[in-house]
Design a protein around this motif. Structure first.
Motif, short mmCIF file in Angstrom:
data_model
loop_
_atom_site.label_atom_id
_atom_site.label_comp_id
_atom_site.label_asym_id
_atom_site.label_seq_id
_atom_site.Cartn_x
_atom_site.Cartn_y
_atom_site.Cartn_z
N VAL A 25 0.84 -1.20 0.00
CA VAL A 25 0.00 0.00 0.00
C VAL A 25 0.88 1.25 0.00
N ILE A 26 1.94 1.24 0.78
CA ILE A 26 2.86 2.39 0.83
C ILE A 26 3.51 2.60 -0.53
N LEU A 27 3.94 1.53 -1.18
CA LEU A 27 4.55 1.65 -2.51
C LEU A 27 3.55 2.15 -3.55
N LEU A 28 2.32 1.66 -3.48
CA LEU A 28 1.29 2.13 -4.42
C LEU A 28 1.00 3.62 -4.21
N THR A 29 0.96 4.03 -2.96
CA THR A 29 0.70 5.44 -2.65
C THR A 29 1.88 6.31 -3.08
N ALA A 30 3.08 5.83 -2.89
CA ALA A 30 4.27 6.61 -3.26
C ALA A 30 4.38 6.81 -4.76
N ASP A 44 6.89 12.12 -21.93
CA ASP A 44 6.38 11.38 -23.07
C ASP A 44 5.04 10.70 -22.72
N LEU A 45 4.02 10.95 -23.53
CA LEU A 45 2.67 10.46 -23.25
C LEU A 45 2.61 8.93 -23.22
N SER A 46 3.36 8.27 -24.09
CA SER A 46 3.32 6.81 -24.10
C SER A 46 3.86 6.24 -22.79
N GLY A 47 4.89 6.84 -22.23
CA GLY A 47 5.43 6.40 -20.95
C GLY A 47 4.44 6.61 -19.82
N ILE A 48 3.73 7.74 -19.86
CA ILE A 48 2.73 8.03 -18.83
C ILE A 48 1.59 7.01 -18.90
N ILE A 49 1.14 6.72 -20.12
CA ILE A 49 0.05 5.76 -20.29
C ILE A 49 0.46 4.38 -19.80
N VAL A 50 1.66 3.94 -20.15
CA VAL A 50 2.15 2.64 -19.70
C VAL A 50 2.26 2.63 -18.17
N GLY A 51 2.77 3.71 -17.59
CA GLY A 51 2.88 3.81 -16.14
C GLY A 51 1.54 3.73 -15.44
N ILE A 52 0.54 4.41 -15.99
CA ILE A 52 -0.80 4.39 -15.41
C ILE A 52 -1.42 3.00 -15.54
N LEU A 53 -1.26 2.36 -16.69
CA LEU A 53 -1.79 1.00 -16.86
C LEU A 53 -1.13 0.02 -15.90
N LEU A 54 0.17 0.12 -15.75
CA LEU A 54 0.86 -0.76 -14.79
C LEU A 54 0.41 -0.48 -13.37
N TYR A 55 0.15 0.78 -13.05
CA TYR A 55 -0.33 1.14 -11.72
C TYR A 55 -1.69 0.51 -11.46
N PHE A 56 -2.61 0.61 -12.43
CA PHE A 56 -3.93 0.00 -12.26
C PHE A 56 -3.84 -1.52 -12.14
N MET A 57 -2.93 -2.13 -12.87
CA MET A 57 -2.74 -3.57 -12.74
C MET A 57 -2.24 -3.91 -11.33
N ALA A 58 -1.35 -3.10 -10.78
CA ALA A 58 -0.85 -3.33 -9.42
C ALA A 58 -1.97 -3.18 -8.40
N VAL A 59 -2.86 -2.21 -8.61
CA VAL A 59 -4.00 -2.04 -7.69
C VAL A 59 -4.92 -3.25 -7.76
N GLU A 61 -4.09 -6.28 -8.59
CA GLU A 61 -3.41 -7.40 -7.92
C GLU A 61 -3.46 -7.25 -6.40
N GLN A 62 -3.37 -6.03 -5.90
CA GLN A 62 -3.50 -5.79 -4.46
C GLN A 62 -4.87 -6.28 -3.99
N ILE A 63 -5.89 -5.94 -4.74
CA ILE A 63 -7.25 -6.38 -4.38
C ILE A 63 -7.35 -7.90 -4.50
N ASN A 64 -6.80 -8.46 -5.59
CA ASN A 64 -6.89 -9.89 -5.83
C ASN A 64 -6.18 -10.71 -4.75
N TYR A 65 -5.02 -10.30 -4.35
CA TYR A 65 -4.25 -11.06 -3.36
C TYR A 65 -4.71 -10.83 -1.94
#
Length: 108
Positions: A25-30, A44-59, A61-65
């Motif tokens: 949770v601390i890492l996700l918040t940071a 770069d917009l493509s980097g931001i989009i990839v970062g946001i998608l990876l962030y949502f996937m991490a969230v 997985e947090q819920i799933n686990y």
């Protein structure tokens, strides 16, 4: 552990993952300020989009686990996507095994 026939009990697993859950949770918040800074700095917009998608996937997985099991729902060999999300938002999903172990630890 298998050869020695020793394994961690549900209580021990719950103790370990109870702490790891909060580290996650601390890492996700940071990561949120990093995304905001990247947007404000007009990176770069493509980097931001990839970062946001990876962030949502991490969230997810947090819920799933650590909360409600969202994966492994199949019908006729195909994975379901919408059904687990309905269970998440209605609160009718099965608790994940890690969540059960954490609850065992927290109850003492």
């Amino acid at each position: 552990m298998v050869r020695r026939k020793t394994a961690l009990s549900n209580f021990e697993i719950g103790r370990i993952y109870s702490k790891l859950r909060w580290i996650n949770v601390i890492l996700l918040t940071a990561y949120l300020p990093i995304i905001i800074i990247a947007v404000l700095e007009k990176e770069d917009l493509s980097g931001i989009i990839v970062g946001i998608l990876l962030y949502f996937m991490a969230v997810i997985e947090q819920i799933n686990y650590f909360h409600i099991r969202l994966s492994y729902e199949k019908v006729n060999g195909g994975l379901l996507v919408i059904e687990p999300l309905k269970k998440l938002f209605t609160g009718t999903g099965k608790r994940s095994q890690l969540r059960k172990d954490i609850d065992t630890y927290l109850k003492g």
